[in-house]
Scaffold this active site. Structure first.
Site, mmCIF file in Angstrom:
data_model
loop_
_atom_site.group_PDB
_atom_site.id
_atom_site.type_symbol
_atom_site.label_atom_id
_atom_site.label_comp_id
_atom_site.label_asym_id
_atom_site.label_seq_id
_atom_site.Cartn_x
_atom_site.Cartn_y
_atom_site.Cartn_z
ATOM 1 N N SER A 159 3.483 7.014 -12.205
ATOM 2 C CA SER A 159 2.479 7.152 -11.160
ATOM 3 C C SER A 159 1.150 6.530 -11.615
ATOM 4 O O SER A 159 1.111 5.342 -11.932
ATOM 5 C CB SER A 159 2.321 8.624 -10.784
ATOM 6 O OG SER A 159 1.582 8.780 -9.595
ATOM 7 N N ASP A 243 11.100 10.079 -3.679
ATOM 8 C CA ASP A 243 9.695 10.285 -4.046
ATOM 9 C C ASP A 243 8.895 10.717 -2.828
ATOM 10 O O ASP A 243 8.815 9.990 -1.834
ATOM 11 C CB ASP A 243 9.120 8.992 -4.628
ATOM 12 C CG ASP A 243 7.776 9.202 -5.321
ATOM 13 O OD1 ASP A 243 7.018 10.084 -4.888
ATOM 14 O OD2 ASP A 243 7.502 8.474 -6.291
ATOM 15 N N HIS A 275 9.136 12.508 -7.133
ATOM 16 C CA HIS A 275 8.015 11.905 -7.859
ATOM 17 C C HIS A 275 7.947 12.353 -9.315
ATOM 18 O O HIS A 275 7.721 11.545 -10.209
ATOM 19 C CB HIS A 275 6.696 12.234 -7.156
ATOM 20 C CG HIS A 275 5.527 11.453 -7.675
ATOM 21 N ND1 HIS A 275 5.450 10.076 -7.594
ATOM 22 C CD2 HIS A 275 4.392 11.856 -8.298
ATOM 23 C CE1 HIS A 275 4.323 9.663 -8.139
ATOM 24 N NE2 HIS A 275 3.665 10.716 -8.572
#
Length: 324
Positions: A159, A243, A275
């Site tokens: 991320s 995600d 995620h």
């Protein structure tokens, strides 16, 4: 009728101005979340709780901010690859320890976990410019260590950490051997429209069709899509198709951009990956994918390889790392 239209225009204008004011004042609090709701800034656990051999490392960023990190080894004399791990935007490095514990066991590696400024025990306040400096300080520290193979430093980012890692990898082709990106966004500009849909008309990345009139107020754009196309080292893209934070299409766009100029890119998706848990739901396939990537691009050197390359310092980068 005219007064009604004027009132409507004034109202819309007021909303835009208020939105700009909120973005200017609070955007760092939206992008960077060092403290999870209901918790404190301190680490809930340390590596010793998981019986991991580790070292507390204190660094100084180039602008003087004091940073904290954990350097964790599978064994005290482990000479395997060293993974420089960059976390997501929320919480601190302690919240990633269970994943790192398994990473050590499955990949037989060392892991360096950096607390960005403002996170964990590090001083300061997070910002894009500052975190880029923090990442460089961590890499410089690793590059100077004598207890690891400095030619086998791999950057791993998930991320926000992927955005950090991409910049660091691009800036250091002689220090970073390879990059692993997991569930990373194309840019914060694009994510603004994902998290707050009404903003997509005013903020967006290079692919946005809106007027993008508020782009200039975004202080941490983290445009990974622009950076990844300039990386020459091998890149592994790990994408969780479930995600719920970053649309999987972002990872596909990053891979497509990188692969146009770098023939050492690999994309692997995981149907059940969300995620934060792709490493868990991906199971054996997830870890085998990384292991095979490391074996191919960051192999263990033979004992006589360092002396045969003629530079004598042991920092060997095969030509494959610099193909464009």
């Amino acid at each position: 009728m005219v007064s009604y239209v004027n009132a409507l225009l004034y109202g819309v204008g007021g909303i835009v101005v208020a939105g700009m004011a909120l973005l200017v004042a609070f955007q760092e609090k939206l992008v960077y979340v060092p403290v999870l709701p209901g918790l404190t800034k301190s680490y809930p656990i340390t590596p010793s709780r998981l019986r991991l051999v580790y070292e507390d490392v204190w660094l100084r960023s180039s602008d003087g901010v004091r940073l904290h990190a954990w350097f964790i080894k599978l064994l005290p004399d482990c000479r395997g690859p060293t993974i420089l791990f960059f976390q997501e935007n929320a919480g601190n490095i302690a919240h990633r320890l269970e994943m790192v514990r398994i990473m050590l066991q499955r990949l037989h590696c060392n892991v360096f976990m950096l607390s960005y400024r403002g996170y964990g025990a590090s001083d300061g306040y997070p910002s894009q410019r500052g975190i880029i400096r923090d990442a460089q300080a961590a890499l410089d520290h690793l590059s100077q260590r004598t207890d690891i193979d400095t030619s086998r430093i791999i950057v791993f980012g998930r991320s926000l950490g992927g955005a950090v890692g991409a910049v660091l990898t691009k800036n250091n082709p002689d220090k970073v051997a390879a990059l692993i990106l997991e569930n990373t966004f194309t840019s914060i500009l694009d994510m603004a429209g994902v998290l707050l849909p009404f903003l997509k008309w005013f903020i967006g990345g290079s692919s946005s069709k809106g007027p993008k009139v508020l782009n200039f107020v975004v202080r941490s754009p983290w445009s990974t899509i622009d950076v990844v196309g300039e990386i020459k080292q091998p890149i592994l893209f790990l994408s969780g198709l479930q995600d719920e934070m970053v649309p999987p299409s972002h990872m596909q766009l990053l891979y497509a951009k990188a692969a146009t100029r770098n023939n050492e890119c690999k994309f692997v998706d995981f149907p059940n990956g969300m995620h934060m848990d792709t490493w868990l739901t991906g199971g054996d396939q997830y870890w085998r994918t990384i292991q095979q990537f490391l074996e191919q691009h960051v192999p263990e050197k033979k004992e006589n390889e360092s002396s045969s390359n003629g530079n004598g310092n042991g920092n060997v980068f095969p030509e494959i790392f610099f193909n464009s």
